[in-house]
Design a protein around this motif. Structure first.
Motif, mmCIF file in Angstrom:
data_model
loop_
_atom_site.group_PDB
_atom_site.id
_atom_site.type_symbol
_atom_site.label_atom_id
_atom_site.label_comp_id
_atom_site.label_asym_id
_atom_site.label_seq_id
_atom_site.Cartn_x
_atom_site.Cartn_y
_atom_site.Cartn_z
ATOM 1 N N VAL A 51 29.324 44.028 3.136
ATOM 2 C CA VAL A 51 29.162 44.210 1.551
ATOM 3 C C VAL A 51 28.987 45.372 1.311
ATOM 4 N N CYS A 52 29.775 46.137 0.013
ATOM 5 C CA CYS A 52 29.579 47.381 1.404
ATOM 6 C C CYS A 52 29.277 48.503 -0.731
ATOM 7 N N ASP A 53 29.086 50.001 -1.321
ATOM 8 C CA ASP A 53 29.293 49.830 -2.683
ATOM 9 C C ASP A 53 31.202 50.389 -2.983
ATOM 10 N N ARG A 54 31.810 50.615 -4.111
ATOM 11 C CA ARG A 54 32.713 50.426 -3.916
ATOM 12 C C ARG A 54 33.289 51.559 -3.313
ATOM 13 N N PHE A 55 32.327 53.026 -3.052
ATOM 14 C CA PHE A 55 33.283 54.172 -2.033
ATOM 15 C C PHE A 55 33.261 53.847 -0.682
ATOM 16 N N GLY A 56 32.123 52.528 -0.899
ATOM 17 C CA GLY A 56 31.666 52.889 0.899
ATOM 18 C C GLY A 56 31.463 53.702 1.758
ATOM 19 N N PHE A 57 29.903 54.045 1.223
ATOM 20 C CA PHE A 57 29.298 54.561 1.542
ATOM 21 C C PHE A 57 27.638 53.968 1.984
ATOM 22 N N LEU A 58 27.596 53.408 1.953
ATOM 23 C CA LEU A 58 26.873 52.246 1.943
ATOM 24 C C LEU A 58 27.005 50.741 2.432
ATOM 25 N N ASN A 59 26.572 50.206 3.631
ATOM 26 C CA ASN A 59 27.398 49.045 3.864
ATOM 27 C C ASN A 59 25.920 48.248 4.524
ATOM 28 N N LEU A 105 44.059 57.291 -1.238
ATOM 29 C CA LEU A 105 43.782 56.256 -2.228
ATOM 30 C C LEU A 105 42.158 56.185 -1.858
ATOM 31 N N ALA A 106 41.166 56.006 -2.376
ATOM 32 C CA ALA A 106 40.223 55.945 -1.730
ATOM 33 C C ALA A 106 39.749 54.227 -2.809
ATOM 34 N N ASP A 107 40.628 52.833 -3.212
ATOM 35 C CA ASP A 107 40.170 52.108 -3.952
ATOM 36 C C ASP A 107 39.817 50.790 -3.083
ATOM 37 N N VAL A 108 39.406 49.769 -4.111
ATOM 38 C CA VAL A 108 39.275 48.722 -3.917
ATOM 39 C C VAL A 108 40.318 47.644 -4.147
ATOM 40 N N ILE A 109 41.125 47.181 -3.229
ATOM 41 C CA ILE A 109 42.675 46.370 -2.495
ATOM 42 C C ILE A 109 42.313 44.821 -2.705
ATOM 43 N N SER A 110 42.929 44.030 -3.261
ATOM 44 C CA SER A 110 42.832 43.140 -2.727
ATOM 45 C C SER A 110 44.355 42.867 -1.794
ATOM 46 N N MET A 111 42.949 42.770 -0.273
ATOM 47 C CA MET A 111 44.553 42.819 1.217
ATOM 48 C C MET A 111 45.049 41.517 1.877
ATOM 49 N N PRO A 112 46.352 41.282 2.166
ATOM 50 C CA PRO A 112 46.843 40.473 2.561
ATOM 51 C C PRO A 112 46.087 39.407 3.413
ATOM 52 N N ASP A 113 45.267 40.348 4.542
ATOM 53 C CA ASP A 113 44.834 39.202 5.516
ATOM 54 C C ASP A 113 43.385 39.962 6.064
ATOM 55 N N GLU A 114 42.119 39.379 6.108
ATOM 56 C CA GLU A 114 41.384 40.739 6.001
ATOM 57 C C GLU A 114 40.811 40.888 7.833
ATOM 58 N N TRP A 115 41.882 40.011 8.450
ATOM 59 C CA TRP A 115 41.859 40.734 9.898
ATOM 60 C C TRP A 115 42.878 41.343 10.180
ATOM 61 N N GLY A 164 38.504 38.995 0.289
ATOM 62 C CA GLY A 164 40.080 39.564 0.477
ATOM 63 C C GLY A 164 39.824 41.206 0.295
ATOM 64 N N LYS A 165 38.961 40.826 -0.997
ATOM 65 C CA LYS A 165 38.575 42.892 -1.546
ATOM 66 C C LYS A 165 37.798 43.390 -0.568
ATOM 67 N N GLN A 166 39.032 44.857 0.000
ATOM 68 C CA GLN A 166 38.483 45.444 0.437
ATOM 69 C C GLN A 166 38.619 47.348 0.517
ATOM 70 N N ALA A 207 43.108 41.882 -11.563
ATOM 71 C CA ALA A 207 44.564 42.163 -11.624
ATOM 72 C C ALA A 207 45.704 42.998 -12.457
ATOM 73 N N LYS A 208 45.212 43.515 -13.517
ATOM 74 C CA LYS A 208 45.519 44.900 -13.668
ATOM 75 C C LYS A 208 45.827 45.638 -13.012
ATOM 76 N N ASP A 209 44.112 46.294 -12.318
ATOM 77 C CA ASP A 209 44.081 47.978 -12.487
ATOM 78 C C ASP A 209 44.835 47.426 -10.560
ATOM 79 N N GLN A 210 45.268 46.082 -10.220
ATOM 80 C CA GLN A 210 45.836 46.344 -8.809
ATOM 81 C C GLN A 210 47.639 46.854 -9.199
#
Length: 892
Positions: free
Chosen positions: A78-86, A430-440, A390-392, A465-468
């Protein structure tokens, strides 16, 4: 299918209330989530090579030693939405040669069917705000067989099955640990983490468990010199970051606390004499190799809490707990994210976790339809969990990536040459949380995959969903010429235009009449539609080229490559996608026109454009070649010569069934509100006799309903005969991507060159596209969804029409009955069959009480038996099964 909102009241549950308080990406409850990628190594973003070989530039074996530039990866991260701390977990079974910090898999070149993850894990639960989330990993007690997996797959050909983790015997006799991770938020900035480790083996076994926290390295590249800090004080780790502020991270108990820095081990990797003393792999060196020279006991930018779980008895579970809490805000707006510090310590820990788990149950009881049974509820909830895990975070500024960083070596000039990867996309940032097809296997956005993801997402989080959808059409993603970015490996590639369809479904499911969203999407897609018309209709014939359009390997040759000697490929699927696009845009234009007459002109534009596409599909034969074969009753691609002659490519595949998806039926109530649309129909009949002929051929209308389909009635009936034939397309679990009539090889000459194709129900034996290009027979969930969606429209428009189903059975059914049966076949992939095993489970997964409760959501499914294939965690478009269950359209 006419979507009907199932949107509950915003305050129906505690989770709905949290969603209502955090509608946008900056909402406080969205600050923290499972946004850490499952794989950052081997991605284009991290590739600074001259030849563009991302897999080799930063391979798995270097990942634990090299700092990433654009993101991070981890397990249960898990991390914050900009990935600074994981925050994530690391493990050591005291047999591996390294910490288990990330999931292992084969690169494209190493796998005999392309890239392939070789691990077992399941996202098991999640709420949209990530107030509650659970995840399960299966870790062998013996040494992880990295080399055996590489060597065995290297020795296999494309005609062989993949060599999997279970083939090594390392999981035999249940000699593995289950590592179950739970997160619960006491507040938006108070995150609770527990890790349960269970020994399922027959003997006592030991494990080292190291939950970790680390700052993303933003300071080594010469663009931001600020360095965050972690420091131990009175047994609690204090974390300082300019944007996040000050957090504390504390453990329940007395684990050994070790620090290092999230920096590359340049001394080991490249022989640099003055490299970091405590680099990224410091914890690995200390715990696995006993070398404590690379760790500190009081500060750093990466920290691990080391528990030694000795001699877990068979069946025993041990638990560790941590808590991450904000205590002072940074530059992040305090009003947006920061709350007063919550409770410290662990007195309320169990109560908070239990409450959030109960609230997750309450939420999904509201989401799932009344009467859904426990089996289908479990499937849907697991599908939603996979979507949400799968949101990454996706960070990628193409201009900076091409240019390189001031503090790093200058990238090779070849990276910026014309035609180099993504060189024409310097605007993309882009620096966004996006729904990925497969996490690996696909840890990057793919724009058309993403459109499918938004449909089930709209059932649980319509704002996201709208945001994506909106993200793909923003000026920092969409090119000024209207083209949408395809996917990271090649933003220039051409994906099917499904975003208008997805936007309409999301709008309808949300049920909030958000016409501002619909208007914004529509206006930007007008640019994209124009790009298609100007770039993919070479001669203005209304017949489209497009390329492979996601249909990997179901043609005789690579349709993405230009044909020689002035030949041109007119594609049935490309033309069908454009007709589908036209009707989707028409549907939106009609909705906007109901509330604003100024959109009436666009309604007429897309109405007429659809008719011209239908005319082209009809009239192409008058120029010597056609997409429709009257004798076979099927649509085919056609190769056209400069003189106008050519030949059909008579391969029966999804390419020929896709014309069915271009259908729209305007409800009588809508027609009543748009008298101008009916007037346009009558005026067109008088003004253009040619289009009037097409209109009579392709449209059934009266004073109550307008129905348009690209395929006229007689052809549609013949396509159904093929589509519903078990010997061709109809499988026990959906519609195959290639006709099973080609079990014996089919070959033909095209302009003097011989080509061949053969139906394969599972992995493809062709390297035509490389990677996981396996569409020579399997059932492909997203296109099946589009087909049943279209059948639902036909069923509503023609309720009295009946068809033989299956072909040759002598049984006549309404299209509504056929639609429900097809959807039921799709859902049955995930339901337990006799003995408890689910048909869609990959063949290499064992059966039994430790395995059968966990449905998998594969990329595609065997065309004969339904077993899962390809990416094992494609809970992106395959999560459409949750929509089928929640819409109540699949029957037992």
């Amino acid at each position: 299918m006419e979507p009907v909102s199932s949107r509950p009241d915003a305050a129906a549950t505690a989770e709905h209330a949290r969603l209502a308080s955090s509608p946008g990406a900056d909402g406080p409850w969205r600050l923290w989530g499972p946004y850490v990628s499952a794989r950052q190594w081997g991605t284009v973003r991290e590739d600074y090579s001259a030849d563009g070989n991302a897999w080799d530039y930063l391979p798995f074996d270097d990942a634990h030693r090299r700092a990433y530039r654009w993101g991070e990866d981890g397990m249960a991260g898990v991390c914050d939405r900009f990935g600074f701390l994981n925050l994530g977990v690391a493990l050591w079974n005291r047999a591996d040669d390294r910490l288990k910090e990330r999931l292992f898999g084969l690169t494209n070149a190493q796998g005999n069917h392309g890239e392939d993850v070789k691990e077992v894990w399941w996202p098991t639960d999640a709420t949209p705000t990530h107030s509650f989330a659970t995840w399960l990993y299966r870790y062998p007690q013996a040494a992880f067989p990295y080399d055996e997996l590489r060597q065995a797959n290297a020795a296999r050909t494309r005609n062989d099955p993949e060599f999997e983790l279970t083939d090594t015997g390392v999981l035999a006799d249940d000699r593995f640990f289950d590592v179950a991770v739970t997160y619960a938020k006491a507040s938006p900035t108070d995150l609770l983490m527990s890790v349960d480790v269970t020994n399922h083996g027959p003997d006592p076994a030991s494990l080292d468990l190291i939950p970790q926290a680390w700052f993303h390295n933003t300071w080594a590249w010469g663009r931001d010199d600020r360095t965050p800090e972690m420091r131990l004080a009175d047994g609690v780790v204090q974390l300082r970051h300019a944007w996040l502020g000050i957090y504390r991270l504390e453990a329940d108990g007395t684990p050994r606390i070790l620090f290092c820095d999230n920096e590359s081990d340049s001394r080991t990797l490249w022989g640099v004499s003055d490299g970091p003393e405590c680099p990224k792999d410091g914890l690995d060196r200390a715990i696995v190799h006993g070398d404590t020279s690379a760790v500190r006991d009081d500060h750093g930018t990466k920290v691990g809490f080391h528990w030694q779980l000795d001699d877990l008895a068979p069946g025993e579970t041990r638990t560790v707990r941590l808590r991450l809490t904000a205590i002072e805000p940074g530059s992040v707006p305090a009003s947006a994210y920061f709350e007063a510090p919550g409770s410290s310590g662990f007195g309320d820990f169990d109560a908070v976790v239990q409450q959030r788990g109960q609230e997750a149950d309450d939420f999904y009881r509201e989401v799932l339809p009344v009467g859904v049974d426990d089996v289908d509820a479990h499937i849907a909830r697991r599908a939603f969990a996979g979507l949400l895990w799968g949101k990454q975070l996706f960070r990628y500024a193409v201009g900076e990536w091409l240019e390189g960083d001031p503090a790093q070596p200058t990238p090779p000039a070849s990276r910026q040459q014309r035609g180099a990867r993504n060189a024409g996309w310097t605007h993309l940032d882009l620096a966004d949380v996006i729904s990925m097809p497969d996490e690996w296997e696909y840890p990057w956005f793919a724009s058309w995959d993403l459109a499918f993801h938004t449909v089930p997402l709209a059932l649980i989080d319509p704002a996201f969903a709208k945001d994506q959808i909106d993200l793909m059409i923003r000026e920092w993603a969409q090119r000024p010429n209207g083209q949408l970015p395809a996917y990271e490996w090649n933003f220039d590639d051409v994906n099917p235009p499904v975003h208008a369809w997805a936007a309409w479904l999301v709008y309808s499911v949300a049920g909030d009449e958000d016409r501002e969203f619909l208007t914004q999407v529509f206006t930007k897609l007008l640019l994209n539609f124009s790009w298609w018309v100007n770039r993919k209709d070479a001669d203005g014939s209304y017949l489209f080229e497009g390329g492979f359009l996601g249909m990997d390997n179901i043609g005789l040759f690579d349709r993405s490559q230009p044909l020689p000697d002035g030949l041109r490929l007119e594609q049935s699927d490309a033309t069908s996608w454009m007709a589908f696009y036209s009707l989707s845009m028409l549907r939106i234009a009609v909705e906007l026109s109901r509330h604003d007459n100024s959109w009436g002109g666009t309604t007429r534009t897309f109405f007429e454009y659809f008719l011209r596409l239908a005319q082209a599909m009809d009239d192409f034969g008058s120029r010597g070649i056609s997409l429709w074969d009257e004798q076979d009753g099927f649509f085919y691609d056609s190769v056209v010569r400069p003189d106008g002659g050519g030949q059909q490519l008579p391969v029966r595949s999804l390419v020929g069934l896709l014309p069915l998806i271009a259908v729209e039926s305007v409800h009588p109530l809508v027609v009543a509100q748009l008298p101008g649309l009916l007037d346009e129909v009558h005026w067109l009949e008088r003004r253009d006799t040619t289009l009037a002929e097409v209109l009579r051929h392709h449209e059934r209308h009266d004073d109550q309903r307008i129905t348009m389909g690209l395929v006229p009635h007689d052809r549609r009936t013949r396509l159904f005969t093929r589509m519903f034939d078990k010997a061709e397309f109809l499988s026990p679990h959906g519609i195959r991507s290639l006709s099973a009539a080609y079990r014996e090889q089919f070959s033909m000459a095209v302009d003097g060159t011989e080509f061949a194709i053969r139906y394969n129900p599972a992995e493809s034996d062709s390297a035509l596209f490389g990677g996981n290009s396996n569409w020579r027979g399997p059932v492909w969930f997203p296109v099946n969804f589009l087909l049943v969606d279209a059948l639902g429209v036909y069923a509503e428009a023609y309720p009295e029409f009946r068809v033989e189903y299956p072909t040759g059975s002598g049984q006549q059914h309404s299209l509504a009955e056929v639609t429900n049966d097809l959807m039921d076949r799709m859902v049955q992939l995930f339901r337990p069959a006799a003995g408890g095993r689910r048909p869609g489970t990959p063949k290499w997964y064992p059966s039994g009480p430790l395995w059968d409760p966990h449905p998998t959501f594969s990329e595609y499914f065997d065309g004969d038996d339904g077993s899962g294939l390809g990416a094992t965690h494609q809970t992106g478009w395959t999560a459409l099964v949750a929509y089928l269950i929640c819409r109540g359209l699949a029957t037992d």
